[in-house]
Design an enzyme around this catalytic site. Sequence first.
Site, PDB file in Angstrom:
ATOM      1  N   GLY A  11       2.794  50.420 -35.462  1.00 16.01           N
ATOM      2  CA  GLY A  11       2.119  50.363 -34.216  1.00 16.01           C
ATOM      3  C   GLY A  11       3.044  49.682 -33.168  1.00 16.01           C
ATOM      4  O   GLY A  11       2.605  49.187 -32.213  1.00 16.01           O
ATOM      5  N   GLY A  14       2.741  50.476 -29.232  1.00 19.70           N
ATOM      6  CA  GLY A  14       1.629  49.973 -28.563  1.00 19.70           C
ATOM      7  C   GLY A  14       1.821  48.435 -27.855  1.00 19.70           C
ATOM      8  O   GLY A  14       2.792  48.085 -27.883  1.00 19.70           O
ATOM      9  N   LEU A  82      -0.392  46.888 -36.634  1.00 20.82           N
ATOM     10  CA  LEU A  82      -1.165  46.578 -35.344  1.00 20.82           C
ATOM     11  C   LEU A  82      -1.202  48.216 -35.098  1.00 20.82           C
ATOM     12  O   LEU A  82      -1.643  48.302 -33.871  1.00 20.82           O
ATOM     13  CB  LEU A  82      -0.096  45.867 -34.599  1.00 20.82           C
ATOM     14  CG  LEU A  82       0.558  44.657 -34.789  1.00 20.82           C
ATOM     15  CD1 LEU A  82       1.666  44.095 -33.781  1.00 20.82           C
ATOM     16  CD2 LEU A  82      -0.708  43.519 -35.135  1.00 20.82           C
ATOM     17  N   SER A 127     -10.889  43.126 -35.548  1.00 20.31           N
ATOM     18  CA  SER A 127     -11.214  43.002 -34.005  1.00 20.31           C
ATOM     19  C   SER A 127     -12.480  42.139 -34.066  1.00 20.31           C
ATOM     20  O   SER A 127     -13.493  42.361 -35.061  1.00 20.31           O
ATOM     21  CB  SER A 127     -11.714  44.479 -33.745  1.00 20.31           C
ATOM     22  OG  SER A 127     -12.333  44.388 -32.466  1.00 20.31           O
ATOM     23  N   GLU A 129     -15.240  42.972 -32.755  1.00 22.49           N
ATOM     24  CA  GLU A 129     -15.835  43.842 -32.405  1.00 22.49           C
ATOM     25  C   GLU A 129     -17.005  43.945 -33.762  1.00 22.49           C
ATOM     26  O   GLU A 129     -17.933  44.498 -33.973  1.00 22.49           O
ATOM     27  CB  GLU A 129     -15.392  45.378 -32.525  1.00 22.49           C
ATOM     28  CG  GLU A 129     -14.927  45.748 -30.767  1.00 22.49           C
ATOM     29  CD  GLU A 129     -16.040  45.928 -29.822  1.00 22.49           C
ATOM     30  OE1 GLU A 129     -16.924  46.465 -30.322  1.00 22.49           O
ATOM     31  OE2 GLU A 129     -15.797  45.392 -28.771  1.00 22.49           O
ATOM     32  N   TYR A 150     -15.423  51.973 -34.306  1.00 20.81           N
ATOM     33  CA  TYR A 150     -14.312  51.238 -34.259  1.00 20.81           C
ATOM     34  C   TYR A 150     -14.748  49.850 -35.058  1.00 20.81           C
ATOM     35  O   TYR A 150     -13.946  49.555 -35.885  1.00 20.81           O
ATOM     36  CB  TYR A 150     -13.926  50.976 -32.912  1.00 20.81           C
ATOM     37  CG  TYR A 150     -12.742  49.897 -32.606  1.00 20.81           C
ATOM     38  CD1 TYR A 150     -11.417  50.291 -33.019  1.00 20.81           C
ATOM     39  CD2 TYR A 150     -12.975  48.733 -32.295  1.00 20.81           C
ATOM     40  CE1 TYR A 150     -10.286  49.267 -32.683  1.00 20.81           C
ATOM     41  CE2 TYR A 150     -12.073  47.673 -32.160  1.00 20.81           C
ATOM     42  CZ  TYR A 150     -10.735  47.959 -32.481  1.00 20.81           C
ATOM     43  OH  TYR A 150      -9.873  47.378 -32.330  1.00 20.81           O
ATOM     44  N   LYS A 154     -13.266  48.462 -38.616  1.00 16.70           N
ATOM     45  CA  LYS A 154     -12.382  46.988 -38.605  1.00 16.70           C
ATOM     46  C   LYS A 154     -13.107  46.080 -39.667  1.00 16.70           C
ATOM     47  O   LYS A 154     -12.412  45.220 -40.110  1.00 16.70           O
ATOM     48  CB  LYS A 154     -12.369  46.387 -36.914  1.00 16.70           C
ATOM     49  CG  LYS A 154     -11.281  47.035 -36.400  1.00 16.70           C
ATOM     50  CD  LYS A 154     -10.062  47.006 -36.790  1.00 16.70           C
ATOM     51  CE  LYS A 154      -8.837  47.481 -35.593  1.00 16.70           C
ATOM     52  NZ  LYS A 154      -7.534  47.009 -36.053  1.00 16.70           N
ATOM     53  N   ARG A 185      -1.242  47.156 -21.525  1.00 14.38           N
ATOM     54  CA  ARG A 185      -2.202  47.640 -21.926  1.00 14.38           C
ATOM     55  C   ARG A 185      -2.369  49.243 -21.616  1.00 14.38           C
ATOM     56  O   ARG A 185      -2.225  49.271 -20.323  1.00 14.38           O
ATOM     57  CB  ARG A 185      -3.483  46.870 -21.565  1.00 14.38           C
ATOM     58  CG  ARG A 185      -4.804  47.305 -22.092  1.00 14.38           C
ATOM     59  CD  ARG A 185      -4.942  46.356 -23.500  1.00 14.38           C
ATOM     60  NE  ARG A 185      -6.333  45.997 -23.396  1.00 14.38           N
ATOM     61  CZ  ARG A 185      -7.159  46.057 -24.636  1.00 14.38           C
ATOM     62  NH1 ARG A 185      -6.611  46.970 -25.430  1.00 14.38           N
ATOM     63  NH2 ARG A 185      -8.306  45.880 -24.832  1.00 14.38           N
TER      64      ARG A 185
HETATM   65  P1  NAP Z   1      -2.589  50.020 -28.804  1.00 15.28           P
HETATM   66  O1  NAP Z   1      -1.822  49.651 -27.674  1.00 15.28           O
HETATM   67  O2  NAP Z   1      -3.546  51.020 -28.763  1.00 15.28           O
HETATM   68  O3  NAP Z   1      -1.433  50.357 -29.902  1.00 15.28           O
HETATM   69  C1  NAP Z   1      -1.863  50.922 -31.039  1.00 15.28           C
HETATM   70  C2  NAP Z   1      -0.681  51.742 -31.638  1.00 15.28           C
HETATM   71  O4  NAP Z   1      -1.368  52.398 -32.952  1.00 15.28           O
HETATM   72  C3  NAP Z   1      -0.435  52.852 -30.694  1.00 15.28           C
HETATM   73  O5  NAP Z   1       0.817  52.859 -30.089  1.00 15.28           O
HETATM   74  C4  NAP Z   1       0.042  54.269 -31.821  1.00 15.28           C
HETATM   75  O6  NAP Z   1       1.489  54.420 -32.117  1.00 15.28           O
HETATM   76  C5  NAP Z   1      -0.703  53.785 -33.174  1.00 15.28           C
HETATM   77  N1  NAP Z   1      -1.812  54.688 -33.604  1.00 15.28           N
HETATM   78  C6  NAP Z   1      -2.031  55.039 -34.670  1.00 15.28           C
HETATM   79  N2  NAP Z   1      -3.261  55.568 -35.088  1.00 15.28           N
HETATM   80  C7  NAP Z   1      -3.409  55.881 -33.935  1.00 15.28           C
HETATM   81  C8  NAP Z   1      -4.611  57.008 -33.402  1.00 15.28           C
HETATM   82  N3  NAP Z   1      -5.506  57.622 -34.292  1.00 15.28           N
HETATM   83  N4  NAP Z   1      -4.706  57.059 -31.817  1.00 15.28           N
HETATM   84  C9  NAP Z   1      -3.797  56.335 -31.108  1.00 15.28           C
HETATM   85  N5  NAP Z   1      -3.014  55.381 -31.686  1.00 15.28           N
HETATM   86  C10 NAP Z   1      -2.836  55.213 -32.935  1.00 15.28           C
HETATM   87  O7  NAP Z   1      -3.211  48.875 -29.355  1.00 15.28           O
HETATM   88  P2  NAP Z   1      -2.918  47.366 -29.308  1.00 15.28           P
HETATM   89  O8  NAP Z   1      -3.751  46.884 -28.068  1.00 15.28           O
HETATM   90  O9  NAP Z   1      -1.704  46.940 -29.109  1.00 15.28           O
HETATM   91  O10 NAP Z   1      -3.961  46.664 -30.184  1.00 15.28           O
HETATM   92  C11 NAP Z   1      -3.081  46.332 -31.818  1.00 15.28           C
HETATM   93  C12 NAP Z   1      -4.128  46.195 -32.557  1.00 15.28           C
HETATM   94  O11 NAP Z   1      -4.979  45.208 -32.453  1.00 15.28           O
HETATM   95  C13 NAP Z   1      -4.968  47.403 -33.097  1.00 15.28           C
HETATM   96  O12 NAP Z   1      -5.283  47.439 -34.362  1.00 15.28           O
HETATM   97  C14 NAP Z   1      -6.350  47.127 -32.160  1.00 15.28           C
HETATM   98  O13 NAP Z   1      -7.380  47.876 -32.962  1.00 15.28           O
HETATM   99  C15 NAP Z   1      -6.221  45.546 -32.601  1.00 15.28           C
HETATM  100  N6  NAP Z   1      -6.990  45.278 -31.507  1.00 15.28           N
HETATM  101  C16 NAP Z   1      -6.442  44.905 -30.164  1.00 15.28           C
HETATM  102  C17 NAP Z   1      -7.241  44.493 -29.095  1.00 15.28           C
HETATM  103  C18 NAP Z   1      -6.995  44.228 -27.706  1.00 15.28           C
HETATM  104  O14 NAP Z   1      -7.559  43.598 -26.926  1.00 15.28           O
HETATM  105  N7  NAP Z   1      -5.644  44.882 -27.429  1.00 15.28           N
HETATM  106  C19 NAP Z   1      -8.425  43.730 -29.660  1.00 15.28           C
HETATM  107  C20 NAP Z   1      -9.050  43.744 -30.708  1.00 15.28           C
HETATM  108  C21 NAP Z   1      -8.126  44.326 -31.710  1.00 15.28           C
HETATM  109  P3  NAP Z   1       2.187  55.452 -32.566  1.00 15.28           P
HETATM  110  O15 NAP Z   1       1.377  56.756 -31.671  1.00 15.28           O
HETATM  111  O16 NAP Z   1       3.349  55.277 -31.965  1.00 15.28           O
HETATM  112  O17 NAP Z   1       1.798  55.697 -33.945  1.00 15.28           O
END
Ligand code: NAP
Length: 320
Positions: A11, A14, A82, A127, A129, A150, A154, A185
């Site tokens: 990931g 992201g 991630l 998460s 969530e 979601y 998780k 983001r």
């Molecule tokens: P993000 O910006 O959406 O990045 C996640 C990455 O996962 C994407 O860049 C994509 O990379 C990959 N991916 C894999 N399967 C996917 C799918 N089906 N659809 C879209 N993307 C997919 O997320 P983040 O904010 O960095 O979050 C990182 C982790 O923390 C995630 O597991 C998220 O659920 C968790 N989280 C985030 C938050 C928050 O506030 N940001 C809060 C709680 C939990 P590729 O396309 O390059 O493979």
Amino acid sequence: MSSLNYSLIFGVTGQDGSLMASSLLKSSKGVIGVSRSTVPNLNNLNSLKISDDIKIVSCDLANLESIINLINRFKPHEIYNLSAQSSVGLSFSKPVETYKSIINGTTNLLEACRILQYEGNIFFAGSSEIFGDTSIPANVNSKIKAHSPYGIAKQISFELVKFYRTIYSLNCKTGILFNHESPLRSDNFITQKIIRSALKARKNRTYKINIGNIDIFRDWGWAEEYVSAMQLINNSPKPNDHVICTGVSTSLENFISKVFSKLDLIWQDHIVIDKKLFRPNDIKYSLGDIDPLYKELKWKAKVTLDQIIDNLIEAKSKII
Ligand code: NAP
């Protein structure tokens, strides 16, 4: 760069993956970043100016064999997962994709590590969530009651990680992340939508935007410091799960009001509450417990919501 020093990030394109890569590079670690795509979206890595400093490889967590090959090839000393379909809202219309990316992804990575008898540290992004509404600050022992596909995904991932740690003695753990923000983001998320709208409203005083329920409370943190907490948790001698949060919950209405007033605007002139945009089953109140992570690893969030908003406005105003 010795292969023993590689950190492997699933990931990496992201928000958190890019910030994690940047942080690890600063501590002179070699980074292998994984994307599902053979033509990854490098926007975040480019904006941090680190695309050329990491090795980017293509591997889908849906494919167990390719994960095994990847770990065998690079022999990373630590792994961060991630990767996920990370939008709660989208998970209601795309539950299968969400389950696949999170539940299958976690299962396959754990299985690869079990089969290889991998001894390094493995971090999974969980998460908040999973808790649903929190009447008291939530920690790893709190009641689990997910409100969305979601959250359910998780929750299962969290259970799988605990199971593999207990039964197969893998050094795996979950960081249960409360919402955290940065300029990286994606624009689909509500916080970015609000910042963008306020900046547009500053240029065009008649600008209006429809948004859903603003009577919800979230514990918002700063992503850059959350990736340091993830590293601490992953490298702790005790492989424990932890919540990563600020311990302060703010309503979305208050968030909106702060953003607009920082730009000398009145939010009610520009925001239209649209019931059609309400989520089927939104969490009303979300708040994390800061004590366990502070007691065990001396980590606590320092960046306040006002600073987060200032940083987001500053970054977005360069492109709007
Ligand atoms: P993000 O910006 O959406 O990045 C996640 C990455 O996962 C994407 O860049 C994509 O990379 C990959 N991916 C894999 N399967 C996917 C799918 N089906 N659809 C879209 N993307 C997919 O997320 P983040 O904010 O960095 O979050 C990182 C982790 O923390 C995630 O597991 C998220 O659920 C968790 N989280 C985030 C938050 C928050 O506030 N940001 C809060 C709680 C939990 P590729 O396309 O390059 O493979």
